[in-house]
Design an enzyme around this catalytic site. Structure first.
Site, PDB file in Angstrom:
ATOM      1  N   SER A 124       0.845  -1.206   0.000  1.00 53.18           N
ATOM      2  CA  SER A 124       0.000   0.000   0.000  1.00 53.18           C
ATOM      3  C   SER A 124       0.881   1.258   0.000  1.00 53.18           C
ATOM      4  O   SER A 124       0.620   2.205  -0.754  1.00 53.18           O
ATOM      5  CB  SER A 124      -0.905  -0.003   1.234  1.00 53.18           C
ATOM      6  OG  SER A 124      -1.567   1.209   1.359  1.00 53.18           O
ATOM      7  N   TRP A 172       2.539   1.630  -3.369  1.00 52.49           N
ATOM      8  CA  TRP A 172       1.548   2.050  -4.363  1.00 52.49           C
ATOM      9  C   TRP A 172       1.340   3.566  -4.327  1.00 52.49           C
ATOM     10  O   TRP A 172       1.172   4.208  -5.366  1.00 52.49           O
ATOM     11  CB  TRP A 172       0.211   1.341  -4.097  1.00 52.49           C
ATOM     12  CG  TRP A 172      -0.881   1.749  -5.046  1.00 52.49           C
ATOM     13  CD1 TRP A 172      -1.150   1.211  -6.261  1.00 52.49           C
ATOM     14  CD2 TRP A 172      -1.845   2.807  -4.869  1.00 52.49           C
ATOM     15  NE1 TRP A 172      -2.212   1.848  -6.847  1.00 52.49           N
ATOM     16  CE2 TRP A 172      -2.656   2.832  -6.018  1.00 52.49           C
ATOM     17  CE3 TRP A 172      -2.094   3.722  -3.853  1.00 52.49           C
ATOM     18  CZ2 TRP A 172      -3.696   3.732  -6.183  1.00 52.49           C
ATOM     19  CZ3 TRP A 172      -3.134   4.630  -4.013  1.00 52.49           C
ATOM     20  CH2 TRP A 172      -3.924   4.627  -5.162  1.00 52.49           C
ATOM     21  N   HIS A 173       1.367   4.131  -3.103  1.00 47.59           N
ATOM     22  CA  HIS A 173       1.085   5.559  -2.981  1.00 47.59           C
ATOM     23  C   HIS A 173       2.179   6.434  -3.576  1.00 47.59           C
ATOM     24  O   HIS A 173       1.909   7.564  -3.986  1.00 47.59           O
ATOM     25  CB  HIS A 173       0.846   5.942  -1.511  1.00 47.59           C
ATOM     26  CG  HIS A 173      -0.553   5.655  -1.079  1.00 47.59           C
ATOM     27  ND1 HIS A 173      -0.936   4.425  -0.605  1.00 47.59           N
ATOM     28  CD2 HIS A 173      -1.673   6.408  -1.088  1.00 47.59           C
ATOM     29  CE1 HIS A 173      -2.235   4.458  -0.331  1.00 47.59           C
ATOM     30  NE2 HIS A 173      -2.697   5.636  -0.614  1.00 47.59           N
ATOM     31  N   GLY A 174       3.382   5.971  -3.613  1.00 46.18           N
ATOM     32  CA  GLY A 174       4.413   6.809  -4.217  1.00 46.18           C
ATOM     33  C   GLY A 174       5.799   6.239  -4.067  1.00 46.18           C
ATOM     34  O   GLY A 174       6.057   5.395  -3.204  1.00 46.18           O
ATOM     35  N   PHE A 212      -1.113  10.263  -7.443  1.00 41.42           N
ATOM     36  CA  PHE A 212      -0.732   8.865  -7.283  1.00 41.42           C
ATOM     37  C   PHE A 212      -1.138   8.041  -8.498  1.00 41.42           C
ATOM     38  O   PHE A 212      -0.982   6.890  -8.561  1.00 41.42           O
ATOM     39  CB  PHE A 212      -1.354   8.277  -6.015  1.00 41.42           C
ATOM     40  CG  PHE A 212      -0.983   9.072  -4.785  1.00 41.42           C
ATOM     41  CD1 PHE A 212       0.285   9.592  -4.643  1.00 41.42           C
ATOM     42  CD2 PHE A 212      -1.903   9.320  -3.794  1.00 41.42           C
ATOM     43  CE1 PHE A 212       0.626  10.340  -3.529  1.00 41.42           C
ATOM     44  CE2 PHE A 212      -1.567  10.056  -2.672  1.00 41.42           C
ATOM     45  CZ  PHE A 212      -0.300  10.562  -2.541  1.00 41.42           C
TER      46      PHE A 212
END
Lengths: 296, 471
Positions: free
Chosen positions: B320, B323-325, B471
Site C-alpha cells: 500500500s 503504491w502511494h508513491g 498517485f
C-alpha cells in the site's frame, strides 16, 4: 426526464438570482465599508489623491511610514502596499488610479517572490481586483493571468469569494483599521525563529507574466517619478534575482535603491519584527532613509 | 478531468445531455459515446499517454482471453501482469529505484548513475493499472468470466469519473452494468448523484482547499513555526486529505450515478474508526479491498500461523505504501499502518467491545495514530517528517501558535464543523437529521441552495488539483 431537467434548471435559476442579488449587496457594502482592508482597497482604487504613492507587498505596507515621508519631502503620501501581493495587483490598482489622476512620485518596493519569480499560482494576486473587474482595463489583467477567469467572473458571488465575512465586518465593526495613511506598523520584537533560509538565486526561475506586468507598470507610469526600492532583510538577500528589474530601471533611467544588504539593518534585531519585516522603529528609520534619498 | 475545474462544469452538462439523447435501447451506442468521451478527456492533458492506457487495456484484455485456453495459465498470467506493470514501474518508480541504487552504491565507494527521467507520470496510472490487474486476477481465479467485447472492457478501464483517482472498481461490479439494458432515465439516481457531487464539491473546495492554505504555509516551512503550529498543521492535514480525497471520490461516484452507474463506495467516515484495522475498512475502501483480495489473501490471509498472518498484514501495507508513491516516506507510512494493525491483532483490539466512553477513547487514539502517520505521508523526506515530529514534542519551543487571517480562521472552523457535524450525525444518528434528502421539498431545496451559495462564496477555486491525482 423533461420534468426533472426543468427542476434542475429552476434550481440553477434560483442560484443565478441569488448570485445577482449578492453581487449588488456586496458592491454596496464595499462602498459603505468603514474600515479594514475593504475600505483601504476602495480608497486606493477610487479615493487616493496624494503626491506620493507607495506600492508593493507586506514589505511595503509595514516599511513605509507616510507621516515620515511627508515630513521629510513635504509631499503628501499614501501607502498602498498589500500583504501577500505583488506586481499583478499593483499594476491593476495603478491602472485604475491613473484614470483619475497622476501622482507625482511612485515608490515601488520590490519583493522578488511576488514581483519577479515563478512558483505561485498567479490567480491568487487577483483577489483584490475582482470587485473592480468591470472597470476599464482590468479584464485584460485577468485575461493575461488566466484566460478562463473571464468565465468565472460571470458569477457576481465569485467576485466577492472569501471576502463576504470581511466585507460585513468592515461595514459594521472593522477588525483592522485602514492604517496610518495605509501604513500598518508592526510592534513586535524580533522573532529569530521565523527567519527563513536565504533563498538561493541559482535555482530561481523568473515568471514571464510577472515580468511583463512589471514592464507594463513602468510603461504606464511614464512621466511620473518612479523609484524602485528593495527594503532591508534581516538576513540579507542574494541580489542576483533582482537583475531583470535592475535592467528595466536602467533602460528607463529609473533610480533603483537596494537596501537589502545594507549593513545598518543587516542582523539588527532592534529594527525587525521577523526575517522579512521591519518593526515600527525600523520602518521609521527606513522611511527617513528613503525619503532623504528621494529629496536629493 | 478535475471535477472542480471550470472545464468540467461546462463540459459535464453537455456530456450528460448527449448521453441521455442516445435512446436507451442503443446501449452499445451509449457505451461508445462514453468511451470516446473518456479517452478525449484523458487526452486533454497529454494525448500521447492515452497510448499507455490503451496498451494496459489491450494487454490485460488479451491475456484474460488467452488464459482459458492457455496450457500454462500461471506463466501467462505472470507475463500479463509484468507487462501491465511495466509502464507503472517505469514512470513512477524508475527515478526512485535509480536514486536508491546510486545512493547504496556510493556508500560502498562505487559511483555510478543512470540518467533520471524528467517525464510527468501519466494521470491515474496507479488506479487504472490496479483496476486492470484486479480484473486479470479475477479471471485467473475464475471469479469473473473473461470479457469478449473489447469496447465494454476498454470503457470499464477508462470510465472518466473514476480514471484519475478511483475508486478502483471491480469488474464484477461495473462490467455487468455496462452490458445490462439501461433504463431511459432514472430520476431518483440522477438526483442522488447530483447531491453527491454537491457535497463532494463542498468537501473539496470549501474544506480541503481552505485548510490547505494553513497546511501549505506551515508544513513546507516548519522550521520557522512552533511545535504547536506544526501540530495544528498536521491535524488540519488529516482533515484536508480526507476532505480532498473523500470529496473527489464522492464526486466521482455521483457523476457515475447521474449516468446510471454504481461505482464502489470509497469512504465511510474514516475518522470515527475505533482501530487502525477499522480505519482501513472505512478509508479508500476500494484500494483496501483490492489489497485484501489480491495481496493479503493470496499470501495466505489469516488462514495460517500467527507469525505468518502478521507477516501477511505487514507485506500488504508495505505494498500500500509503495503504491502511494516512490518515496521512503510512503513506505514508512505503509509500514506504520501495518505495524499498528499487527499490534491491534496481538492485543485483540481490532474492534470495540466498550461502551460510549471507551469507544470515544479508542476513536481518539486511532485518530491520533493516523494523524501521526499522515505526517510521513505529507513531508517530502523522512528527515523532514522526523523533524516536524521533533518540533511537536520539543518542550523548549514557545507555546505560541500561528493563526491565519480572521476570515480564513472563520471559514476553516465553519467548513470543518459542517463536515464533522454531518459525519457525526451520519455515524451516530443515521437517517435522523437529513437535509439534502429531507422529506420536505423546502428543506431539501434550501439545503442545496445554501450549499451551492457557500461553495461559490467561500470555496477556494485556485487549486485545480487533488492530492490523490498525484498517485
Amino acid at each position: 426526464m423533461k420534468k426533472h431537467l426543468i427542476k434542475i434548471l429552476l434550481f440553477l435559476l434560483i442560484i443565478v438570482a441569488i448570485d445577482v442579488l449578492t453581487g449588488l449587496v456586496c458592491s454596496r457594502l464595499t462602498a459603505m465599508a468603514r474600515g479594514g482592508d475593504t475600505a483601504r482597497n476602495e480608497y486606493i482604487c477610487n479615493g487616493t489623491s496624494e503626491d506620493i504613492l507607495v506600492m508593493g507587498s507586506s514589505r511595503a505596507i509595514h516599511h513605509y511610514n507616510p507621516a515620515v515621508i511627508d515630513t521629510v519631502t513635504g509631499m503628501s503620501c499614501y501607502n498602498c502596499g498589500q500583504d501577500g501581493n505583488g506586481v499583478i495587483l499593483n499594476y491593476g490598482r495603478l491602472h485604475m488610479i491613473l484614470q483619475r489622476y497622476r501622482p507625482r512620485v511612485i515608490i515601488y518596493d520590490v519583493m522578488p517572490e511576488y514581483d519577479l519569480l515563478a512558483g505561485d499560482d498567479n490567480r491568487k494576486y487577483l483577489g483584490w481586483l475582482r470587485p473592480y473587474y468591470d472597470r476599464d482595463g482590468i479584464a485584460a489583467v485577468f485575461a493575461a493571468v488566466d484566460p478562463m477567469e473571464k468565465y468565472k467572473m460571470v458569477s457576481r458571488m465569485y467576485r466577492y469569494n472569501s471576502r463576504f465575512v470581511q466585507l460585513l465586518s468592515d461595514c459594521v465593526h472593522p477588525m483592522e483599521s485602514d492604517g496610518q495613511n495605509g501604513f500598518r506598523p508592526l510592534d513586535e520584537e524580533m522573532d529569530t525563529m521565523r527567519v527563513g533560509e536565504q533563498p538561493g538565486a541559482g535555482d530561481a526561475a523568473f515568471d514571464p507574466v510577472k515580468l511583463s506586468f512589471m514592464n507594463k507598470l513602468l510603461d504606464e507610469a511614464r512621466g511620473i517619478r518612479v523609484v524602485m526600492v528593495v527594503s532591508p532583510c534581516w538576513n540579507g538577500m542574494d541580489t542576483t534575482v533582482l537583475t531583470p528589474v535592475r535592467e528595466m530601471c536602467r533602460e528607463r533611467e529609473i533610480p533603483f535603491l537596494d537596501f537589502s544588504n545594507d549593513p545598518k539593518y543587516l542582523h539588527n534585531n532592534a529594527y525587525f519584527a521577523d526575517g522579512a519585516h521591519l518593526n515600527a522603529r525600523g520602518a521609521m528609520e527606513f522611511s527617513r532613509d528613503v525619503a532623504s534619498r528621494l529629496k536629493r | 478531468m478535475i471535477f472542480n475545474s471550470l472545464s468540467f462544469i461546462v463540459l459535464f452538462p453537455c456530456i450528460f445531455l448527449l448521453y441521455y439523447a442516445i435512446p436507451a435501447r442503443y446501449g452499445k451506442g451509449r457505451n461508445v459515446f462514453l468511451l470516446l468521451v473518456s479517452y478525449l478527456l484523458y487526452m486533454q492533458w497529454k494525448p500521447v499517454y492515452a497510448l499507455i492506457l490503451l496498451g494496459v487495456t489491450a494487454v490485460t484484455f488479451a491475456t484474460a482471453l488467452a488464459l482459458k485456453k492457455a496450457r500454462r495459465p500461471k506463466a501467462l498470467l505472470t507475463a500479463g501482469v509484468l507487462l501491465s506493470l511495466l509502464p507503472l514501474a517505469f514512470f513512477k518508480y524508475f527515478n526512485f529505484f535509480n536514486d536508491s541504487v546510486t545512493q547504496a552504491l556510493s556508500t560502498v565507494g562505487l559511483h555510478f548513475q543512470l540518467p533520471g527521467l524528467n517525464w510527468a507520470i501519466p494521470l491515474g496510472i496507479s488506479f487504472f493499472t490496479f483496476q486492470a490487474l484486479g480484473y486479470l486476477w479475477d479471471v485467473y481465479y475464475k471469479r469473473q468470466p473473461a470479457e469478449r467485447d473489447f469496447l465494454t472492457y476498454a470503457l470499464f478501464i477508462s470510465f472518466f469519473p473514476s480514471i484519475l483517482s478511483g475508486p478502483i472498481n471491480k469488474a464484477s461490479l461495473v462490467i455487468p452494468q455496462l452490458k445490462a439494458p439501461r433504463p431511459q432515465y432514472d430520476r431518483a439516481r440522477v438526483t442522488q448523484g447530483l447531491r453527491m457531487v454537491l457535497w463532494g464539491m463542498f468537501m473539496k473546495v470549501v474544506v480541503a482547499d481552505r485548510v490547505a492554505l494553513y497546511v501549505d504555509t506551515v508544513m513546507p516551512n516548519y522550521m520557522n513555526y512552533t511545535g504547536l503550529s506544526c501540530l495544528v498543521a498536521s491535524l488540519l492535514y488529516t482533515i484536508q486529505i480526507y476532505a480532498d480525497f473523500g470529496g473527489y471520490s464522492l464526486m466521482a461516484i455521483g457523476v457515475g450515478k447521474t449516468l446510471g452507474f454504481e461505482l464502489t463506495p470509497n469512504f465511510n467516515r474514516p475518522y470515527f474508526a475505533v482501530s487502525v484495522t477499522d480505519f482501513w475498512h472505512r478509508w479508500h475502501i476500494s484500494l483496501s479491498t483490492w489489497l485484501k483480495d489480491y495481496v493479503y489473501i493470496p499470501l495466505g490471509g489469516s488462514r495460517c500461523s500467527r507469525a505468518r498472518n502478521y507477516w501477511n498484514i505487514f507485506v500488504t501495507f508495505l505494498v500500500s505504501g509503495v503504491w502511494h508513491g516512490a518515496n521512503w516516506t510512503f513506505i514508512a507510512w505503509g509500514c506504520m499502518h501495518g505495524v499498528c494493525q499487527i499490534v491491534e491483532k496481538m492485543l485483540g483490539q481490532q474492534g470495540c467491545r466498550y461502551r460510549a466512553m471507551g469507544k470515544a477513547v479508542k476513536i481518539i487514539i486511532t485518530f491520533l495514530l493516523v494523524n501521526f502517520a499522515w505526517i510521513f505521508f505529507r513531508m517530502p523526506t523522512l528527515g523532514d517528517a522526523c523533524r516536524v515530529i521533533g518540533r511537536i514534542f520539543d518542550p523548549s519551543l514557545p507555546l505560541s501558535i500561528f493563526l491565519p487571517t480572521s476570515t480564513d480562521l472563520l471559514l476553516i472552523v465553519t467548513g470543518v464543523a459542517m463536515l464533522l457535524g454531518k459525519d457525526l450525525l451520519d455515524e451516530f444518528l443515521p437517517g435522523r437529521c437529513r437535509l439534502l434528502d429531507n422529506r420536505r421539498v423546502v428543506v431539501r431545496w434550501a439545503a442545496s441552495v445554501l450549499l451551492m451559495v457557500m461553495i461559490l462564496m467561500t470555496g477556494v477555486f485556485g487549486a485545480d488539483q487533488f492530492i490523490y491525482a498525484n498517485f
